[in-house]
Design an enzyme around this catalytic site. Structure first.
Site, PDB file in Angstrom:
ATOM      1  N   ASP A  65      -6.038   8.261  -2.103  1.00  0.00           N
ATOM      2  CA  ASP A  65      -7.213   7.402  -1.997  1.00  0.00           C
ATOM      3  C   ASP A  65      -6.814   5.954  -2.136  1.00  0.00           C
ATOM      4  O   ASP A  65      -5.687   5.651  -2.482  1.00  0.00           O
ATOM      5  CB  ASP A  65      -8.316   7.591  -3.046  1.00  0.00           C
ATOM      6  CG  ASP A  65      -8.079   8.505  -4.160  1.00  0.00           C
ATOM      7  OD1 ASP A  65      -9.066   9.062  -4.563  1.00  0.00           O
ATOM      8  OD2 ASP A  65      -6.958   8.661  -4.599  1.00  0.00           O
ATOM      9  N   TYR A  67      -6.454   2.243  -3.775  1.00  0.00           N
ATOM     10  CA  TYR A  67      -6.256   1.770  -5.146  1.00  0.00           C
ATOM     11  C   TYR A  67      -7.623   1.483  -5.763  1.00  0.00           C
ATOM     12  O   TYR A  67      -8.523   0.990  -5.092  1.00  0.00           O
ATOM     13  CB  TYR A  67      -5.410   0.502  -5.155  1.00  0.00           C
ATOM     14  CG  TYR A  67      -3.994   0.690  -4.651  1.00  0.00           C
ATOM     15  CD1 TYR A  67      -3.100   1.518  -5.320  1.00  0.00           C
ATOM     16  CD2 TYR A  67      -3.554   0.035  -3.505  1.00  0.00           C
ATOM     17  CE1 TYR A  67      -1.791   1.684  -4.860  1.00  0.00           C
ATOM     18  CE2 TYR A  67      -2.253   0.192  -3.038  1.00  0.00           C
ATOM     19  CZ  TYR A  67      -1.382   1.025  -3.728  1.00  0.00           C
ATOM     20  OH  TYR A  67      -0.100   1.189  -3.274  1.00  0.00           O
ATOM     21  N   PHE A  78      -1.073   2.625   0.581  1.00  0.00           N
ATOM     22  CA  PHE A  78       0.074   2.060  -0.144  1.00  0.00           C
ATOM     23  C   PHE A  78       0.116   0.528  -0.137  1.00  0.00           C
ATOM     24  O   PHE A  78       0.936  -0.070  -0.834  1.00  0.00           O
ATOM     25  CB  PHE A  78       1.408   2.609   0.397  1.00  0.00           C
ATOM     26  CG  PHE A  78       1.603   4.077   0.144  1.00  0.00           C
ATOM     27  CD1 PHE A  78       1.981   4.536  -1.104  1.00  0.00           C
ATOM     28  CD2 PHE A  78       1.389   4.994   1.154  1.00  0.00           C
ATOM     29  CE1 PHE A  78       2.149   5.899  -1.340  1.00  0.00           C
ATOM     30  CE2 PHE A  78       1.553   6.358   0.933  1.00  0.00           C
ATOM     31  CZ  PHE A  78       1.936   6.813  -0.329  1.00  0.00           C
ATOM     32  N   HIS A 187       6.535  12.720  -3.322  1.00  0.00           N
ATOM     33  CA  HIS A 187       5.812  11.443  -3.281  1.00  0.00           C
ATOM     34  C   HIS A 187       6.672  10.324  -3.892  1.00  0.00           C
ATOM     35  O   HIS A 187       7.484  10.583  -4.781  1.00  0.00           O
ATOM     36  CB  HIS A 187       4.513  11.601  -4.084  1.00  0.00           C
ATOM     37  CG  HIS A 187       3.519  10.517  -3.872  1.00  0.00           C
ATOM     38  ND1 HIS A 187       3.546   9.322  -4.569  1.00  0.00           N
ATOM     39  CD2 HIS A 187       2.455  10.434  -3.036  1.00  0.00           C
ATOM     40  CE1 HIS A 187       2.535   8.565  -4.179  1.00  0.00           C
ATOM     41  NE2 HIS A 187       1.859   9.209  -3.236  1.00  0.00           N
TER      42      HIS A 187
END
Length: 220
Positions: A65, A67, A78, A187
């Protein structure tokens, strides 16, 4: 339903906008913006699509999702606006790029320059309540972004999908691997980066695949 999204995406996704789940999703999102603080700014919900039209997509990077802190989310997975502290996962992404390519780590976390080159920076969920990670999951965004991946898989060619972490990898079932390159690893979060994100070689592998299929490489 008339959705403000880049023209080519609107054409490819029009059927989704007419489905009952999307009406429920837009009602939920509209109410959320009216009753709480939600990120990103409403005008930036579809920024990833606006920067990377359908036929320009060369690479897809899937996040979870937006930030959920003030001033961070800008509608690109990102990425944070220039001047914001670079988040830990992006720090690790930059470290891997530097290891692979020798490219000096940028001082900015703004990845708009990637998006404008054809990197679709797609979060699985496109909105979030301030301070509450994952708060808008389960309301329809996942179904919508599944449709995005499915459409790219079926109607695009020679796209590189970078799937980092289990949630992103679950979308891998939607991708035709005979037409596209799918690269998977843990990740880049500090919790998992040392379990296989570092050293995955994804950025060089992506560019090798693109150039092998007569597509221009990404300047990471």
């Amino acid at each position: 339903m008339d959705v403000r999204i880049e023209k080519s995406w609107k054409e490819h996704l029009q059927e989704e906008f007419e489905k009952p789940y999307f009406k429920q999703l837009t009602d939920f999102v509209r109410n959320a913006y009216q009753t709480s603080t939600v990120y990103p700014a409403a005008k930036n919900i579809f920024s990833a699509f606006d920067h990377t039209p359908f036929d320009k997509v060369k690479v897809v990077i899937i996040g979870q999702d937006p930030y959920h802190g003030p001033g961070q989310a800008q509608g690109l997975s990102f990425s944070v606006p220039a001047g914001m502290k670079i988040p830990p996962s992006l720090v690790n992404i930059y470290k891997e790029i530097e290891t692979e390519t020798g490219k000096t780590t940028p001082s900015s976390g703004d990845l708009t320059r990637w998006a404008d080159q054809g990197v679709l920076l797609l979060n699985a969920t496109l909105t979030v309540e301030a301070g509450k990670a994952a708060s808008h999951q389960g309301h329809g965004w996942e179904e919508f972004t599944d449709a995005v991946i499915r459409s790219l898989s079926q109607q695009g060619n020679n796209i590189v999908f970078l799937l980092w972490g289990a949630p992103a990898q679950r979308k891998g079932k939607l991708i035709d691997r005979t037409k596209h390159l799918v690269l998977e690893s843990p990740h880049p979060s500090p919790l998992s980066a040392y379990r296989g994100f570092f050293g995955n070689g994804h950025f060089v592998k992506a560019n090798e695949y693109l150039t092998a299929h007569q597509r221009s490489a990404i300047d990471w």
